[in-house]
Design a protein around this motif. Structure first.
Motif, mmCIF file in Angstrom:
data_model
loop_
_atom_site.group_PDB
_atom_site.id
_atom_site.type_symbol
_atom_site.label_atom_id
_atom_site.label_comp_id
_atom_site.label_asym_id
_atom_site.label_seq_id
_atom_site.Cartn_x
_atom_site.Cartn_y
_atom_site.Cartn_z
ATOM 1 N N THR A 42 0.815 -1.217 0.000
ATOM 2 C CA THR A 42 0.000 0.000 0.000
ATOM 3 C C THR A 42 0.850 1.270 0.000
ATOM 4 N N ARG A 43 2.155 1.127 0.058
ATOM 5 C CA ARG A 43 3.024 2.307 -0.008
ATOM 6 C C ARG A 43 2.881 2.988 -1.356
ATOM 7 N N TYR A 44 3.393 4.189 -1.414
ATOM 8 C CA TYR A 44 3.263 4.968 -2.640
ATOM 9 C C TYR A 44 4.080 4.342 -3.778
ATOM 10 N N CYS A 45 3.427 4.222 -4.896
ATOM 11 C CA CYS A 45 4.066 3.808 -6.137
ATOM 12 C C CYS A 45 3.462 4.675 -7.229
ATOM 13 N N ARG A 46 4.302 5.199 -8.079
ATOM 14 C CA ARG A 46 3.859 6.130 -9.127
ATOM 15 C C ARG A 46 2.813 5.493 -10.042
ATOM 16 N N GLN A 47 2.957 4.220 -10.311
ATOM 17 C CA GLN A 47 2.011 3.500 -11.170
ATOM 18 C C GLN A 47 0.980 2.772 -10.308
ATOM 19 N N PRO A 48 -0.242 2.606 -10.804
ATOM 20 C CA PRO A 48 -1.289 1.926 -10.016
ATOM 21 C C PRO A 48 -1.150 0.394 -10.052
ATOM 22 N N LEU A 49 -0.018 -0.099 -9.569
ATOM 23 C CA LEU A 49 0.216 -1.545 -9.599
ATOM 24 C C LEU A 49 -0.737 -2.296 -8.671
ATOM 25 N N LEU A 50 -1.132 -1.673 -7.565
ATOM 26 C CA LEU A 50 -2.049 -2.336 -6.637
ATOM 27 C C LEU A 50 -3.424 -2.526 -7.283
ATOM 28 N N ASN A 51 -3.913 -1.510 -7.978
ATOM 29 C CA ASN A 51 -5.185 -1.641 -8.701
ATOM 30 C C ASN A 51 -5.075 -2.704 -9.794
ATOM 31 N N ASN A 52 -3.941 -2.728 -10.461
ATOM 32 C CA ASN A 52 -3.727 -3.717 -11.516
ATOM 33 C C ASN A 52 -3.691 -5.129 -10.938
ATOM 34 N N LEU A 53 -3.116 -5.283 -9.755
ATOM 35 C CA LEU A 53 -3.097 -6.598 -9.108
ATOM 36 C C LEU A 53 -4.517 -7.046 -8.770
ATOM 37 N N SER A 54 -5.341 -6.128 -8.320
ATOM 38 C CA SER A 54 -6.743 -6.468 -8.031
ATOM 39 C C SER A 54 -7.454 -6.928 -9.301
ATOM 40 N N THR A 55 -7.188 -6.259 -10.404
ATOM 41 C CA THR A 55 -7.775 -6.658 -11.681
ATOM 42 C C THR A 55 -7.264 -8.029 -12.096
ATOM 43 N N SER A 56 -5.989 -8.269 -11.872
ATOM 44 C CA SER A 56 -5.407 -9.567 -12.214
ATOM 45 C C SER A 56 -6.045 -10.689 -11.405
ATOM 46 N N ILE A 57 -6.352 -10.430 -10.160
ATOM 47 C CA ILE A 57 -7.019 -11.431 -9.325
ATOM 48 C C ILE A 57 -8.411 -11.729 -9.888
ATOM 49 N N ALA A 58 -9.128 -10.684 -10.274
ATOM 50 C CA ALA A 58 -10.461 -10.881 -10.856
ATOM 51 C C ALA A 58 -10.374 -11.683 -12.148
ATOM 52 N N VAL A 59 -9.405 -11.371 -12.992
ATOM 53 C CA VAL A 59 -9.220 -12.092 -14.254
ATOM 54 C C VAL A 59 -8.871 -13.556 -13.979
ATOM 55 N N SER A 60 -8.058 -13.799 -12.965
ATOM 56 C CA SER A 60 -7.690 -15.175 -12.600
ATOM 57 C C SER A 60 -8.912 -15.969 -12.147
ATOM 58 N N PHE A 61 -9.794 -15.339 -11.356
ATOM 59 C CA PHE A 61 -11.023 -16.007 -10.929
ATOM 60 C C PHE A 61 -11.908 -16.342 -12.126
ATOM 61 N N ILE A 62 -12.063 -15.398 -13.032
ATOM 62 C CA ILE A 62 -12.911 -15.632 -14.209
ATOM 63 C C ILE A 62 -12.322 -16.742 -15.077
ATOM 64 N N ALA A 63 -11.009 -16.722 -15.267
ATOM 65 C CA ALA A 63 -10.351 -17.763 -16.075
ATOM 66 C C ALA A 63 -10.539 -19.137 -15.444
ATOM 67 N N SER A 64 -10.419 -19.214 -14.123
ATOM 68 C CA SER A 64 -10.620 -20.513 -13.472
ATOM 69 C C SER A 64 -12.074 -20.950 -13.587
ATOM 70 N N GLY A 65 -12.997 -20.004 -13.564
ATOM 71 C CA GLY A 65 -14.406 -20.328 -13.765
ATOM 72 C C GLY A 65 -14.660 -20.898 -15.144
ATOM 73 N N PHE A 66 -14.061 -20.274 -16.163
ATOM 74 C CA PHE A 66 -14.192 -20.811 -17.515
ATOM 75 C C PHE A 66 -13.604 -22.220 -17.597
ATOM 76 N N ALA A 67 -12.471 -22.438 -16.942
ATOM 77 C CA ALA A 67 -11.847 -23.763 -16.970
ATOM 78 C C ALA A 67 -12.777 -24.809 -16.365
ATOM 79 N N VAL A 68 -13.417 -24.482 -15.258
ATOM 80 C CA VAL A 68 -14.343 -25.420 -14.620
ATOM 81 C C VAL A 68 -15.542 -25.680 -15.535
ATOM 82 N N ILE A 69 -16.108 -24.613 -16.077
ATOM 83 C CA ILE A 69 -17.282 -24.765 -16.937
ATOM 84 C C ILE A 69 -16.953 -25.603 -18.169
#
Length: 155
Positions: A42-69
């Motif tokens: 949560t420390r300061y970083c010029r780029q929004p890497l933390l927001n991007n990591l949250s998006t990556s987690i969401a994408v990973s969940f969706i990808a695993s859902g597609f794999a199960v389906i």
């Protein structure tokens, strides 16, 4: 890959594949959640890497859902294939954003090292995935191309 791999396994024995899929999903998601929960992230970083990591987690969940389906449904409806391909394009775009953010965030390696190196690993994984699907798509396109007749030499 889950879809094609699961088709080698008889339908009544795909539970083992589902377990392997769950383990793989955990191996992908647990480190991302660990980094997300780190106080240094949560420390300061010029780029929004933390927001991007949250998006990556969401994408990973969706990808695993597609794999199960895809391993449960046989045959896969056309609408689900269409949704999967739209997701693939969005996922590719997210990978491109990850690469751009990571390449422009070298200073974040000092302030948020776990976050930066996780982003770097995600960039490499996204690059390999994009390359794999580009080659696969190219091979698919060449296999769908109509065969041409060889030229005859009438001389």
């Amino acid at each position: 890959m889950a879809y094609h791999s699961s088709r080698w396994i008889p339908r009544n024995q795909r539970l083992k594949f589902q377990i392997v899929n769950a383990v793989f999903t955990a191996l992908v998601l647990v480190p991302q959640f660990y980094v997300l929960g780190r106080p240094k992230s949560t420390r300061y970083c010029r780029q929004p890497l933390l927001n991007n990591l949250s998006t990556s987690i969401a994408v990973s969940f969706i990808a695993s859902g597609f794999a199960v389906i895809f391993t449960l449904i046989d045959p896969v409806p056309q609408s689900l294939w269409a949704a999967y391909h739209v997701f693939g394009l969005l996922s590719c775009g997210q990978g491109l954003c990850t690469a751009i953010l990571t390449l422009t965030a070298a200073a974040c390696a000092k302030t948020t090292p776990e976050l930066y190196y996780t982003s770097l690993i995600l960039t490499v994984a996204s690059t390999f995935s994009t390359g794999f699907f580009m080659v696969r798509g190219g091979l698919w396109l060449t296999s769908k191309r109509p065969a041409t007749e060889p030229r005859r030499n009438n001389e």
